[in-house]
Design a protein around this motif. Structure first.
Motif, mmCIF file in Angstrom:
data_model
loop_
_atom_site.group_PDB
_atom_site.id
_atom_site.type_symbol
_atom_site.label_atom_id
_atom_site.label_comp_id
_atom_site.label_asym_id
_atom_site.label_seq_id
_atom_site.Cartn_x
_atom_site.Cartn_y
_atom_site.Cartn_z
ATOM 1 N N LYS A 182 0.779 -1.346 0.152
ATOM 2 C CA LYS A 182 -0.012 0.060 0.010
ATOM 3 C C LYS A 182 0.787 1.319 -0.063
ATOM 4 O O LYS A 182 1.625 1.307 0.946
ATOM 5 C CB LYS A 182 -0.858 0.004 1.420
ATOM 6 C CG LYS A 182 -2.046 1.002 1.236
ATOM 7 C CD LYS A 182 -2.979 0.947 2.333
ATOM 8 C CE LYS A 182 -2.157 0.667 3.553
ATOM 9 N NZ LYS A 182 -2.943 0.748 4.673
ATOM 10 N N MET A 183 0.715 2.119 -0.855
ATOM 11 C CA MET A 183 1.597 3.108 -1.121
ATOM 12 C C MET A 183 0.888 4.416 -0.313
ATOM 13 O O MET A 183 -0.189 4.367 -0.112
ATOM 14 C CB MET A 183 1.760 3.676 -2.837
ATOM 15 C CG MET A 183 2.407 2.412 -3.595
ATOM 16 S SD MET A 183 4.144 2.009 -3.169
ATOM 17 C CE MET A 183 5.006 3.474 -3.874
ATOM 18 N N PRO A 184 2.073 5.317 -0.042
ATOM 19 C CA PRO A 184 3.373 5.173 -0.218
ATOM 20 C C PRO A 184 4.059 4.527 0.719
ATOM 21 O O PRO A 184 3.818 4.065 1.667
ATOM 22 C CB PRO A 184 3.767 6.773 -0.003
ATOM 23 C CG PRO A 184 2.841 7.204 1.207
ATOM 24 C CD PRO A 184 1.531 6.556 0.770
ATOM 25 N N ASN A 185 5.418 4.298 0.276
ATOM 26 C CA ASN A 185 6.417 3.544 1.239
ATOM 27 C C ASN A 185 6.745 4.811 2.309
ATOM 28 O O ASN A 185 6.926 5.829 2.037
ATOM 29 C CB ASN A 185 7.675 3.412 0.752
ATOM 30 C CG ASN A 185 7.585 1.643 -0.067
ATOM 31 O OD1 ASN A 185 8.253 0.793 0.175
ATOM 32 N ND2 ASN A 185 6.464 1.758 -0.723
ATOM 33 N N ILE A 186 7.122 4.141 3.673
ATOM 34 C CA ILE A 186 7.146 5.206 4.617
ATOM 35 C C ILE A 186 8.500 4.606 5.366
ATOM 36 O O ILE A 186 8.702 3.536 5.538
ATOM 37 C CB ILE A 186 6.093 5.152 5.757
ATOM 38 C CG1 ILE A 186 4.849 5.877 4.926
ATOM 39 C CG2 ILE A 186 6.447 6.212 6.909
ATOM 40 C CD1 ILE A 186 3.528 5.326 5.980
ATOM 41 N N TRP A 187 9.361 5.835 5.422
ATOM 42 C CA TRP A 187 10.781 5.272 5.966
ATOM 43 C C TRP A 187 10.990 6.108 7.171
ATOM 44 O O TRP A 187 10.796 7.516 7.274
ATOM 45 C CB TRP A 187 11.934 5.667 5.041
ATOM 46 C CG TRP A 187 12.148 4.718 4.108
ATOM 47 C CD1 TRP A 187 11.400 3.543 3.666
ATOM 48 C CD2 TRP A 187 12.965 4.611 2.819
ATOM 49 N NE1 TRP A 187 11.642 2.672 2.637
ATOM 50 C CE2 TRP A 187 12.754 3.539 2.263
ATOM 51 C CE3 TRP A 187 13.982 5.422 2.541
ATOM 52 C CZ2 TRP A 187 13.588 3.201 0.923
ATOM 53 C CZ3 TRP A 187 14.704 5.206 1.505
ATOM 54 C CH2 TRP A 187 14.448 4.092 0.473
ATOM 55 N N LEU A 188 10.806 5.885 8.504
ATOM 56 C CA LEU A 188 10.945 6.643 9.701
ATOM 57 C C LEU A 188 12.172 6.653 10.049
ATOM 58 O O LEU A 188 13.117 5.695 10.101
ATOM 59 C CB LEU A 188 10.323 6.257 10.607
ATOM 60 C CG LEU A 188 8.531 6.085 10.451
ATOM 61 C CD1 LEU A 188 7.851 5.146 11.695
ATOM 62 C CD2 LEU A 188 8.244 7.346 10.220
ATOM 63 N N PHE A 189 12.866 7.820 10.597
ATOM 64 C CA PHE A 189 14.160 8.061 11.106
ATOM 65 C C PHE A 189 14.078 8.294 12.811
ATOM 66 O O PHE A 189 13.282 9.334 12.922
ATOM 67 C CB PHE A 189 14.927 9.126 10.230
ATOM 68 C CG PHE A 189 15.096 8.707 8.764
ATOM 69 C CD1 PHE A 189 16.223 8.414 8.519
ATOM 70 C CD2 PHE A 189 14.118 8.881 7.844
ATOM 71 C CE1 PHE A 189 16.560 8.414 6.945
ATOM 72 C CE2 PHE A 189 14.258 8.595 6.630
ATOM 73 C CZ PHE A 189 15.826 8.280 6.182
ATOM 74 N N VAL A 190 14.863 7.357 13.404
ATOM 75 C CA VAL A 190 14.803 7.595 14.835
ATOM 76 C C VAL A 190 16.104 7.807 15.517
ATOM 77 O O VAL A 190 17.143 7.394 14.820
ATOM 78 C CB VAL A 190 14.049 6.401 15.509
ATOM 79 C CG1 VAL A 190 12.610 6.226 15.023
ATOM 80 C CG2 VAL A 190 14.790 5.341 15.437
ATOM 81 N N GLY A 191 16.167 8.140 16.767
ATOM 82 C CA GLY A 191 17.446 8.495 17.339
ATOM 83 C C GLY A 191 17.354 9.747 18.222
ATOM 84 O O GLY A 191 16.641 10.388 18.132
ATOM 85 N N VAL A 192 18.528 9.696 19.119
ATOM 86 C CA VAL A 192 18.499 10.991 19.984
ATOM 87 C C VAL A 192 18.827 11.984 19.347
ATOM 88 O O VAL A 192 19.406 12.221 17.891
ATOM 89 C CB VAL A 192 19.646 10.589 21.031
ATOM 90 C CG1 VAL A 192 19.292 9.332 21.941
ATOM 91 C CG2 VAL A 192 21.030 10.515 20.589
ATOM 92 N N ASN A 193 18.614 13.414 20.027
ATOM 93 C CA ASN A 193 19.011 14.654 19.325
ATOM 94 C C ASN A 193 20.357 14.726 19.162
ATOM 95 O O ASN A 193 21.260 14.396 20.022
ATOM 96 C CB ASN A 193 18.483 15.850 20.056
ATOM 97 C CG ASN A 193 16.813 15.835 20.013
ATOM 98 O OD1 ASN A 193 16.361 15.161 19.103
ATOM 99 N ND2 ASN A 193 16.377 16.679 20.742
ATOM 100 N N GLY A 194 20.851 15.375 17.912
ATOM 101 C CA GLY A 194 22.362 15.390 17.855
ATOM 102 C C GLY A 194 23.009 14.712 16.954
ATOM 103 O O GLY A 194 24.226 14.752 16.829
ATOM 104 N N VAL A 195 22.283 13.659 16.615
ATOM 105 C CA VAL A 195 23.073 12.411 15.863
ATOM 106 C C VAL A 195 23.154 12.548 14.459
ATOM 107 O O VAL A 195 23.898 11.812 13.816
ATOM 108 C CB VAL A 195 22.559 10.953 16.328
ATOM 109 C CG1 VAL A 195 22.731 10.719 17.718
ATOM 110 C CG2 VAL A 195 20.954 11.060 15.602
ATOM 111 N N GLY A 196 22.412 13.655 13.896
ATOM 112 C CA GLY A 196 22.158 13.754 12.530
ATOM 113 C C GLY A 196 21.254 13.442 11.665
ATOM 114 O O GLY A 196 21.394 13.079 10.371
ATOM 115 N N LYS A 197 19.839 13.107 12.344
ATOM 116 C CA LYS A 197 18.757 12.797 11.636
ATOM 117 C C LYS A 197 18.220 13.595 10.663
ATOM 118 O O LYS A 197 18.028 13.208 9.440
ATOM 119 C CB LYS A 197 17.886 12.565 12.600
ATOM 120 C CG LYS A 197 17.803 11.509 13.472
ATOM 121 C CD LYS A 197 16.495 10.942 14.449
ATOM 122 C CE LYS A 197 15.618 12.230 14.824
ATOM 123 N NZ LYS A 197 16.386 12.802 16.182
#
Length: 365
Positions: free
Chosen positions: A161-176
């Motif tokens: 089922k479109m769209p594909n979803i890419w989530l970006f996680v991580g602590v602040n300051g890592v370069g997300k």
């Protein structure tokens, strides 16, 4: 004959000669000095060809051999220690101490280091390994075996089922935010339509930074109010992408909340809401700063448990001499490193190649 007049005449003559000499000397001394005239250079004969000497070429070793050491900085701790070991002719108790110290300083991690050394000690005891050179070759093989055999490709599935979803996680300051911008460039270059979702509503200026990246990549962005519900932003972005036949949504998420609510529960909610109607989450990428070492890894474990992480993006690997963090991530988290950041420019976020990486860690400087 009286000689007195003759002597007198001689004396007068001498005085006159001396006087004239003094006058001439003074005039020459007072006169301006004339420079010597340098003759013009002689033109070369037309029937003679003068060849200039060929320039001296300075060969750059890496360019001359076609080898570019992208992970040279990350190999720093390993290179120095391994060079010392290669200079020895036998394995001693000091050899094991040096190896253990090297692996720990490189952030391989205590558990992984212990497992590696125990395996090597057993092989030495069986006489399979007899000298430091063989020991390092065996260690290289053991470390390569620690890296995940899982796929490192970013998962885009056109059948879901479109769209594909890419989530970006991580602590602040890592370069997300920077990572999302670079991924947007790369995916657009592949011909995919991309939309950004500014789901980190709690960090000041996060939305503005992501909007700047959206402008650079020339892709649309969906933002919400500062301090608003991150899930609502992701939901709106997915709905917008579906309505406009956009293939891929890249969603930023919070690395810290400004209230007492649980961050991990908030991220779980984001994941659920992202797939509530349109769209399918096909990647959850955990962004880790390579320079933070084991501290960053312990924080990352919480994200991995809460959000079903599918891959790791390791940023700032060019600024860390502790390249062992890759092995700690893959052995402790059990998640493949998919992308690594090697600089500040758009093209410096590259797919991770484990064979190349291990080879460079053990390359002789």
């Amino acid at each position: 004959m009286n000689s007195a007049p003759i002597i007198l005449l001689v004396l007068v003559g001498l005085v006159l000669v001396f006087g004239v000499g003094v006058v001439v000397y003074n005039r020459r001394k007072a006169a301006p000095q004339q420079s010597l005239e340098v003759p013009a250079p002689v033109a070369p004969r037309e029937d003679v060809v003068v060849e200039s000497a060929p320039p001296i070429e300075v060969e750059e070793p890496e360019q001359a051999t076609g080898v570019v050491r992208r992970f040279a900085r990350a190999a720093g701790v390993f290179n120095g220690s391994f060079a010392v070991l290669r200079g020895k002719d036998k394995i001693t108790s000091e050899t094991w101490e040096e190896l253990e110290e090297t692996l720990l300083r490189a952030d391989v991690g205590l558990a992984t280091t212990t497992a590696l050394l125990e395996s090597l000690k057993s092989r030495v005891g069986r006489k399979d390994i007899s000298n430091p050179h063989e020991l390092l070759d065996a260690l290289q093989g053991e470390m390569a075996g620690q890296l995940s055999s899982n796929s490192r490709e970013l998962h885009f599935d056109s059948s879901v089922k479109m769209p594909n979803i890419w989530l970006f996680v991580g602590v602040n300051g890592v370069g997300k935010t920077t990572t999302i911008g670079k991924v947007a460039f790369a995916q657009k270059a592949l011909g995919r339509s991309v939309l950004l979702a500014a789901g980190d509503t709690f960090r000041a200026a996060a939305g503005e930074q992501l909007e700047t990246w959206a402008q650079r990549a020339e892709v649309p962005i969906v933002r919400g109010n500062e301090g608003g519900d991150p899930s609502a932003v992701i939901f709106d972005a997915v709905q917008s992408a579906a309505a406009n036949n956009c293939e891929l949504v890249l969603g930023d998420t919070a690395g810290r909340l400004q209230n007492k609510s649980n961050l991990m529960e908030e991220l779980k909610k984001v994941r659920r809401v992202a797939e509530k109607e349109a769209g399918t989450v096909t990647e959850v990428l955990l962004v880790i700063d390579a320079t933070t070492g084991q501290n960053g890894l312990s924080q990352a474990e919480q994200f991995a448990l809460a959000t079903n992480v599918t891959g790791v993006v390791l940023t700032k690997l060019d600024g860390s001499a502790k390249g062992g963090i890759v092995f700690a991530i893959e052995t402790q988290l059990g998640i493949p490193v998919k992308l690594v950041g090697l600089g500040e420019t758009i093209g410096d976020l590259v797919p991770f190649n484990p064979e190349e990486y291990v080879r460079e860690l053990f390359a002789e400087a």
